[in-house]
Structures are given as structure tokens and as C-alpha cells.
Write an enzyme that holds these catalytic residues in place. Structure first.
Site, PDB file in Angstrom:
ATOM      1  N   ASP A  32       0.859  -1.183   0.000  1.00 19.48           N
ATOM      2  CA  ASP A  32       0.000   0.000   0.000  1.00 19.48           C
ATOM      3  C   ASP A  32       0.902   1.242   0.000  1.00 19.48           C
ATOM      4  OD1 ASP A  32      -2.377   1.614   0.439  1.00 19.48           O
ATOM      5  OD2 ASP A  32      -1.669   1.827   2.501  1.00 19.48           O
ATOM      6  N   ASP A  63      -1.758  -0.781   6.151  1.00 19.05           N
ATOM      7  CA  ASP A  63      -1.963  -0.253   7.495  1.00 19.05           C
ATOM      8  C   ASP A  63      -3.374   0.271   7.751  1.00 19.05           C
ATOM      9  OD1 ASP A  63      -1.748   2.040   5.841  1.00 19.05           O
ATOM     10  OD2 ASP A  63      -1.204   3.257   7.575  1.00 19.05           O
ATOM     11  N   ASP A 119      -7.247  -1.683   3.727  1.00 18.44           N
ATOM     12  CA  ASP A 119      -6.332  -2.774   3.385  1.00 18.44           C
ATOM     13  C   ASP A 119      -6.733  -4.107   4.015  1.00 18.44           C
ATOM     14  OD1 ASP A 119      -4.634  -0.969   2.009  1.00 18.44           O
ATOM     15  OD2 ASP A 119      -3.735  -0.358   3.908  1.00 18.44           O
TER      16      ASP A 119
END
Length: 365
Positions: free
Chosen positions: A48, A247, A251
Site C-alpha cells: 500500500d 496499514d 487494506d
């Protein structure tokens, strides 16, 4: 006596306990068996962007106004809407507005449009705050600012567009800083043979700019939160074992879907609960150390199983043939358990030496 399976039953748990202890010392929590067993087979590591590759504390870089708005009034309406959002970009706008002594207004009919932006009513006027895709879908004409938006995005900045009653009011360019160790860790991951991929909801220009800075060749951008897990499934369908590092709330499904889910410890609770591995610090070096720990633990497991089968296999045959006296059989079984214990805990793991060797080689180059 020689067939007693105590050593065999201890082989895997002891290797995992040893690995878990080493991980804990390095600020890594290994939460599942997959964390130890499957990481060695991972080929792609999906990362990410916001909060993983970047610090996750974006700041307002520039404000551009349109029509009758000045900078303070634009920040006021944008922050008034964004204060109801939990997105890091929204928080950056609110924080900046407050430093400018903006007088935030009450908002009615607040609504979050996942992956696009937010909307609400301020004093009878509908305010839209979000990305350019959101504005286009809502019929807001942004053609006059398209070149400015493109220039900001080519610098790696995310552009937030503000509209009042579907009329463009201005832009806010927000930027985040790459983590200090991001580039180094990407290079080390590539040295280990991993393929790295950025997976983000941000637009292609911003994502590609970040990827070029880090040396990442594959980018999956403009992916809505609900689509992230599907992207992981697509890669798995192609035959890849995949690790996902993230995080945020967005996600969590992808972390669950991936063969190995790795959560940054400073992330949201739901992301942490969805992960197989938790990195307590925000540093990315834990990704590589987790890999070494998993690889080492798997190697220890195989060694332990081989030792246990060796004692049991040879011992049973010799006992059946009458070669081994029962007393020696008892001693042999005690030795087999001791051998498993010594192999698991008595020898120093090669994790630290391998990691330092690679890091030193990297610095020397």
C-alpha cells in the site's frame, strides 16, 4: 520405547517458538503458522502507498482558489466537510485549516463516497471534496485546472478538488513523505528475488511517480478499497504466492486474502487483526526480517523432523532386531528430545548475520 513420538511432536512447535522469540526481539509479531511456513514461497510483495511506503502524515503543499473564493474561505469549507472523515488526506486539510485560524462551519447530510471523496451541506449549499474522478462523475467541470492537476500529480502530490453546488471552487495539493528506509528496503527485497507492486487508490500519475522514486516496476492504481482483495485474487490466480503490506481499514480485506498479510503496527485495529505478521514499528525493514525468520524457522522444522525420524526410524528397526537393549532405547529417546531442543534453541539463528551481510553489501555498493 523407540517408537515414542515425543521428539517428532516437538519438532515444529519448537522451531516456531524459537522463530517467534527472535521476531519479538526485533519488534515483529508472528501471529499464524503461515507466517513461518508460507513466506519462503512468496514471489510478489504488494505494498500500500499511504502509511506504508510513505510516513502517512500528509501535509497541504499548495492551495489554488477559483471564482470568488480566497484561500481561507476555501480551506474553511473543505475542512468543515473533511472533519467528518477519517482519511489521512482529510486530516491534513483540517489541520492546515486550523493553523490558518479557519472558522469551521456546521455540516449537514455528511456522506463518504469510498474511494472518491466526501460531500455535505453547509448553509444550504452542497459541498463536494474529493478526487478529480469524483468531480467528473458529479458533473463538475474541471477542464480549466486539468493542466495544474497533472503537474501536481507528476510531482507525486495528491490533488483534492472542492466544488460548491457542482461549480469548481478550487484545488488543494497534498503531499506525503517517503519513509527514510523505503528505497533501501525495496532494493533489498529485489535482491532477494521478490517482485514488488504498489497497490493504491491514488491516481496513476502519483502512483507512477512514487514507483519511479523507489524502483518499483509494477503499479496498480485507482483501485477502490473494495477492489483491493480482488486484485490479490487475480495475482494468486496467475500462480503467485502473495504477501500484502498495509496499514489502513481499506487494506484489511486484502491482508486477509493474501497468502501472508503484514500490517504496520501504527495502522488501524482492523488491519492489525487481519494480518499474519505485525510490524510494531513503522520501519519497513521488518518485512525482510520476517522473511528471514520464516525461512529460518522452516529450515529448523525440517532439521528437527529429520532428526526425529532418524532416531525413531533407526531405533525401531534396531530394537525389533534385538540389537538395542531397552535401557539404551530409553537413553536414545532422551537424546532425541535433547537433540531437538538443542537444534531449536542452542544454535544461533542465521537471520541476523544474513540480514547484516546483505545490508553491508548494499552499503558498500
Amino acid at each position: 520405547v523407540m517408537g515414542y513420538p515425543c521428539a517428532l511432536g516437538m519438532a515444529t512447535p519448537l522451531a516456531m517458538i524459537k522463530g517467534g522469540g527472535i521476531a519479538a526481539q526485533k519488534g515483529i509479531l508472528m501471529r499464524s503458522g503461515e507466517a513461518f511456513q508460507a513466506f519462503k514461497d512468496v514471489k510478489k510483495i504488494i505494498l500500500d502507498k499511504t502509511g506504508t511506503l510513505t510516513v502517512g502524515k500528509p501535509k497541504v503543499i499548495q492551495v489554488i482558489t477559483y471564482n470568488e473564493y480566497d484561500e481561507l474561505s476555501l480551506l474553511t469549507i473543505a475542512a468543515s466537510i473533511e472533519i467528518g472523515s477519517d482519511h489521512p488526506l482529510g486530516k491534513a486539510i483540517v489541520d492546515h485549516a486550523l493553523t490558518q485560524n479557519a472558522d469551521l462551519k456546521p455540516v449537514e447530510e455528511f456522506q463518504t463516497i469510498t474511494g472518491h471523496g466526501v460531500r455535505g451541506m453547509i448553509q444550504g449549499k452542497e459541498i463536494l471534496v474529493g478526487n478529480s474522478r469524483f468531480m467528473v462523475e458529479e458533473g463538475v467541470i474541471i477542464s480549466e485546472f486539468e493542466e495544474k492537476i497533472k503537474n501536481f500529480e507528476n510531482q507525486g502530490l495528491t490533488v483534492i478538488v472542492i466544488a460548491e453546488n457542482n461549480i469548481l471552487a478550487g484545488l488543494i495539493a497534498v503531499g506525503d513523505t517517503l519513509k527514510d528506509d523505503a528505497k533501501e528496503m525495496i532494493e533489498l527485497l529485489h535482491e532477494e528475488g521478490f517482485e514488488t507492486v504498489i497497490l493504491t487508490g491514488d491516481n496513476w500519475r502519483v502512483a507512477n511517480t512514487i514507483a519511479q522514486k523507489l524502483g518499483i516496476k509494477e503499479v496498480l492504481a485507482e483501485v477502490l478499497p473494495q477492489e483491493k482483495a480482488a486484485k490479490i485474487r487475480e495475482l494468486q490466480a496467475e500462480g503467485y504466492k502473495v504477501a500484502m503490506v498495509g496499514d489502513g481499514i481499506n487494506d484489511a480485506p486484502a491482508l486477509t486474502q493474501a497468502d501472508i498479510g503484514i500490517a504496520i503496527g501504527a495502522g488501524t485495529d482492523i488491519a492489525i487483526e487481519s494480518a499474519d505478521i505485525i510490524l510494531v514499528s513503522e520501519s519497513l525493514k521488518g518485512i525482510l526480517e520476517s522473511y528471514y525468520i520464516g525461512k529460518s524457522s522452516y529450515s529448523k522444522t525440517r532439521q528437527n523432523v529429520a532428526l526425529a525420524f532418524s532416531f525413531n526410524g533407526i531405533g525401531v528397526i534396531t530394537a525389533v532386531m534385538g540389537i538395542v537393549h531397552p535401557i539404551w532405547a530409553m537413553i536414545a529417546m532422551a537424546l532425541s528430545v535433547s537433540a531437538i531442543l538443542l537444534n531449536s534453541f542452542g544454535s544461533r539463528s542465521f537471520i541476523k548475520s544474513q540480514r547484516l551481510k546483505r545490508k553491508n553489501n548494499h552499503k558498500n555498493h
